[in-house]
Design a protein around this motif. Sequence first.
Motif, PDB file in Angstrom:
ATOM      1  N   GLN A 154       0.848  -1.273  -0.123  1.00 38.51           N
ATOM      2  CA  GLN A 154       0.055  -0.166   0.205  1.00 38.51           C
ATOM      3  C   GLN A 154       0.884   1.190   0.039  1.00 38.51           C
ATOM      4  O   GLN A 154       0.721   2.203  -0.847  1.00 38.51           O
ATOM      5  CB  GLN A 154      -0.799  -0.085   1.306  1.00 38.51           C
ATOM      6  CG  GLN A 154      -2.055  -0.939   1.118  1.00 38.51           C
ATOM      7  CD  GLN A 154      -3.257  -0.762   2.048  1.00 38.51           C
ATOM      8  OE1 GLN A 154      -2.959  -0.164   3.386  1.00 38.51           O
ATOM      9  NE2 GLN A 154      -4.350  -1.376   2.074  1.00 38.51           N
ATOM     10  N   THR A 155       2.055   1.423   0.842  1.00 37.97           N
ATOM     11  CA  THR A 155       2.776   2.536   0.925  1.00 37.97           C
ATOM     12  C   THR A 155       3.737   2.437  -0.057  1.00 37.97           C
ATOM     13  O   THR A 155       4.433   3.340  -0.493  1.00 37.97           O
ATOM     14  CB  THR A 155       3.440   2.542   2.265  1.00 37.97           C
ATOM     15  OG1 THR A 155       4.126   1.577   2.655  1.00 37.97           O
ATOM     16  CG2 THR A 155       2.278   2.710   3.448  1.00 37.97           C
ATOM     17  N   LYS A 156       3.974   1.238  -0.834  1.00 37.26           N
ATOM     18  CA  LYS A 156       4.881   0.985  -1.732  1.00 37.26           C
ATOM     19  C   LYS A 156       6.356   1.345  -1.254  1.00 37.26           C
ATOM     20  O   LYS A 156       7.302   1.885  -1.842  1.00 37.26           O
ATOM     21  CB  LYS A 156       4.777   1.498  -2.977  1.00 37.26           C
ATOM     22  CG  LYS A 156       3.170   1.357  -3.500  1.00 37.26           C
ATOM     23  CD  LYS A 156       2.673   2.189  -4.504  1.00 37.26           C
ATOM     24  CE  LYS A 156       1.324   1.942  -4.823  1.00 37.26           C
ATOM     25  NZ  LYS A 156       0.431   2.211  -3.902  1.00 37.26           N
ATOM     26  N   THR A 157       6.520   0.796   0.010  1.00 36.52           N
ATOM     27  CA  THR A 157       7.987   0.927   0.517  1.00 36.52           C
ATOM     28  C   THR A 157       8.313  -0.458   1.224  1.00 36.52           C
ATOM     29  O   THR A 157       7.565  -1.303   1.492  1.00 36.52           O
ATOM     30  CB  THR A 157       7.975   1.932   1.704  1.00 36.52           C
ATOM     31  OG1 THR A 157       6.960   1.535   2.704  1.00 36.52           O
ATOM     32  CG2 THR A 157       7.624   3.224   1.262  1.00 36.52           C
ATOM     33  N   MET A 158       9.757  -0.600   1.578  1.00 33.55           N
ATOM     34  CA  MET A 158      10.214  -1.794   2.026  1.00 33.55           C
ATOM     35  C   MET A 158      10.882  -1.299   3.389  1.00 33.55           C
ATOM     36  O   MET A 158      11.986  -0.331   3.007  1.00 33.55           O
ATOM     37  CB  MET A 158      10.989  -2.598   1.375  1.00 33.55           C
ATOM     38  CG  MET A 158      11.515  -3.681   1.940  1.00 33.55           C
ATOM     39  SD  MET A 158      12.560  -5.032   1.139  1.00 33.55           S
ATOM     40  CE  MET A 158      13.954  -3.932   0.209  1.00 33.55           C
ATOM     41  N   LYS A 159      10.762  -1.625   4.659  1.00 36.66           N
ATOM     42  CA  LYS A 159      11.678  -1.044   5.540  1.00 36.66           C
ATOM     43  C   LYS A 159      12.516  -2.453   5.859  1.00 36.66           C
ATOM     44  O   LYS A 159      12.081  -3.554   6.332  1.00 36.66           O
ATOM     45  CB  LYS A 159      10.683  -1.036   6.863  1.00 36.66           C
ATOM     46  CG  LYS A 159      10.056   0.443   6.699  1.00 36.66           C
ATOM     47  CD  LYS A 159       9.189   0.894   7.948  1.00 36.66           C
ATOM     48  CE  LYS A 159       8.335   2.087   7.822  1.00 36.66           C
ATOM     49  NZ  LYS A 159       7.652   2.466   9.007  1.00 36.66           N
ATOM     50  N   VAL A 160      13.993  -2.051   5.880  1.00 34.43           N
ATOM     51  CA  VAL A 160      14.733  -3.168   6.465  1.00 34.43           C
ATOM     52  C   VAL A 160      15.278  -2.974   7.685  1.00 34.43           C
ATOM     53  O   VAL A 160      15.628  -2.051   8.197  1.00 34.43           O
ATOM     54  CB  VAL A 160      16.119  -3.074   5.510  1.00 34.43           C
ATOM     55  CG1 VAL A 160      17.217  -4.174   5.531  1.00 34.43           C
ATOM     56  CG2 VAL A 160      15.731  -3.160   3.752  1.00 34.43           C
ATOM     57  N   THR A 161      15.081  -3.981   8.374  1.00 33.14           N
ATOM     58  CA  THR A 161      15.373  -3.951   9.921  1.00 33.14           C
ATOM     59  C   THR A 161      16.394  -4.817  10.328  1.00 33.14           C
ATOM     60  O   THR A 161      16.576  -6.086   9.661  1.00 33.14           O
ATOM     61  CB  THR A 161      14.068  -4.203  10.882  1.00 33.14           C
ATOM     62  OG1 THR A 161      13.745  -5.698  10.562  1.00 33.14           O
ATOM     63  CG2 THR A 161      12.927  -3.382  10.322  1.00 33.14           C
ATOM     64  N   GLN A 162      17.179  -4.466  11.227  1.00 31.82           N
ATOM     65  CA  GLN A 162      18.202  -5.453  11.902  1.00 31.82           C
ATOM     66  C   GLN A 162      17.917  -5.294  13.331  1.00 31.82           C
ATOM     67  O   GLN A 162      18.007  -4.325  13.865  1.00 31.82           O
ATOM     68  CB  GLN A 162      19.511  -4.987  11.762  1.00 31.82           C
ATOM     69  CG  GLN A 162      20.020  -5.172  10.304  1.00 31.82           C
ATOM     70  CD  GLN A 162      21.333  -5.104   9.816  1.00 31.82           C
ATOM     71  OE1 GLN A 162      22.091  -4.679  10.537  1.00 31.82           O
ATOM     72  NE2 GLN A 162      21.673  -5.326   8.476  1.00 31.82           N
ATOM     73  N   ASN A 163      17.626  -6.099  13.922  1.00 34.11           N
ATOM     74  CA  ASN A 163      17.387  -6.678  15.410  1.00 34.11           C
ATOM     75  C   ASN A 163      16.205  -5.713  16.102  1.00 34.11           C
ATOM     76  O   ASN A 163      16.221  -4.987  16.687  1.00 34.11           O
ATOM     77  CB  ASN A 163      18.650  -6.224  16.294  1.00 34.11           C
ATOM     78  CG  ASN A 163      19.784  -7.169  16.177  1.00 34.11           C
ATOM     79  OD1 ASN A 163      19.757  -8.651  15.909  1.00 34.11           O
ATOM     80  ND2 ASN A 163      20.961  -6.605  15.729  1.00 34.11           N
ATOM     81  N   GLY A 164      15.447  -5.491  14.774  1.00 37.55           N
ATOM     82  CA  GLY A 164      14.148  -4.855  15.255  1.00 37.55           C
ATOM     83  C   GLY A 164      14.110  -3.259  14.961  1.00 37.55           C
ATOM     84  O   GLY A 164      13.106  -2.666  14.962  1.00 37.55           O
ATOM     85  N   LYS A 165      15.125  -2.897  14.637  1.00 35.88           N
ATOM     86  CA  LYS A 165      15.414  -1.515  14.404  1.00 35.88           C
ATOM     87  C   LYS A 165      15.554  -1.117  12.768  1.00 35.88           C
ATOM     88  O   LYS A 165      16.123  -1.975  12.007  1.00 35.88           O
ATOM     89  CB  LYS A 165      16.455  -0.983  14.968  1.00 35.88           C
ATOM     90  CG  LYS A 165      16.665  -0.777  16.246  1.00 35.88           C
ATOM     91  CD  LYS A 165      17.804  -0.472  17.161  1.00 35.88           C
ATOM     92  CE  LYS A 165      17.659  -0.152  18.528  1.00 35.88           C
ATOM     93  NZ  LYS A 165      18.900   0.217  19.340  1.00 35.88           N
TER      94      LYS A 165
END
Length: 425
Positions: free
Chosen positions: A267-278
């Motif tokens: 929907q937002t057409k984004t990808m959030k890359v997280t490491q250890n939850g951040k």
Amino acid sequence: MEKRVMTDGRRRRGLMAASALLGGVLVLSACSGGGDGGDDKAESGKGGDTSQSKVDEAAAKKTSEAQIKITPKDGSNNASINNSAAVTVTKGTLTDVTMKTSAGTVVAGEISADKKSWKPDAQLERATTYKISATAKDADGRAAHENASFTTVAPANSFIGNFTPEDGSTVGVGMPVSINFDKAITNKAAVQKGITVTSSSGQEVVGHWFSPNRIDFRPEEYWQGGSTVTLKLALDGVEGAQGVYGVQQKTVSFKIGRNQVSIVDAQTKTMKVTQNGKTIKTIPISAGAPENKTYEGQMVISEKFKETRMNGATVGFTDDDGKGEYDIKDVPHAMRLSTSGTFIHGNYWGAKSIFGSVNTSHGCVGLSDTKGANDPNTAGAWFYNNSMIGDVVVVQNTGDKQIAPDNGLNGWNLDWAQWKAGSAA
């Protein structure tokens, strides 16, 4: 009267003949067993036995005390390719062991330092006949010999499991141990009992059968970053199906890298890359178009290709002429998320304006990239260079169904109760 006299005469002559015959029998009997002659024969026979015993005793004194044992026993079929060809000796030491195939190929092996055993240097071949000749000597230097011939289990009578990940590799926190067998397993409990998966983190690990040919292992939550996972296969000789036996006997281990989970939001057409939850980076993406939505769910990167070909015909996207709706021979920075063809990959053919604003793909997740996959400054290159096999990509809000847990390495889409229900242990 005359007749009677003659009859009596004949009778007397017959009695005399019978007497003589009986006498002969008695004489013959006496010669065979009774009287002095019989005593001599009995004594002679006793002397013969004594003489033979002395010969046997003398021969035994000349025989080596060394006792050689070859396993499997001579004439064995369906022999193990792991544990066969073991040679041991008691009351002596091995001096020579020769092992060859029936075709004459020599099999390398070594006698142990104490010269009490021998084994081949490598795993044997299936469906092969081997011959072993062994020589040992006892404390007095007397030689003993032993020979055996056996045939290893044939492919038709054995099964192997092809497993991932590889021994010594480092993978992401979502990487399951996945084993695919080359034969259908009907005795799942026995086979699962022969497989052990443990983690240095102490997490409980459970196996789940997706089919008679596939079992995956994972913990309830993702593996702990930095832990070590060990897979032990003790399947040699395990009957997986009627008349079909395992041949694997090995232990492998792999490392779990940093905890990286990327969340794709269609929907937002984004990808959030997280490491250890951040969140360490937010990347604009283009997911599947409304007519070709991207599966939802937790997906694990199973393969990485700096460049690869993507032909729509291979996944059912064809034009009226039967050719693929697309056929791109140099897709950059492609990472597989499903067996059916879902990838997250670079896209150089779409306008830069689509990323972060519109979903245009046939079901994959696209990132801005350049042709040739040589520009490290693109989003596609960054994500490829900062991802590893076993990393998790969670796809949300596409409007499509959840990906099947056996479509790729995606068993995380089953909750823990569902997962454990698939165990045969």
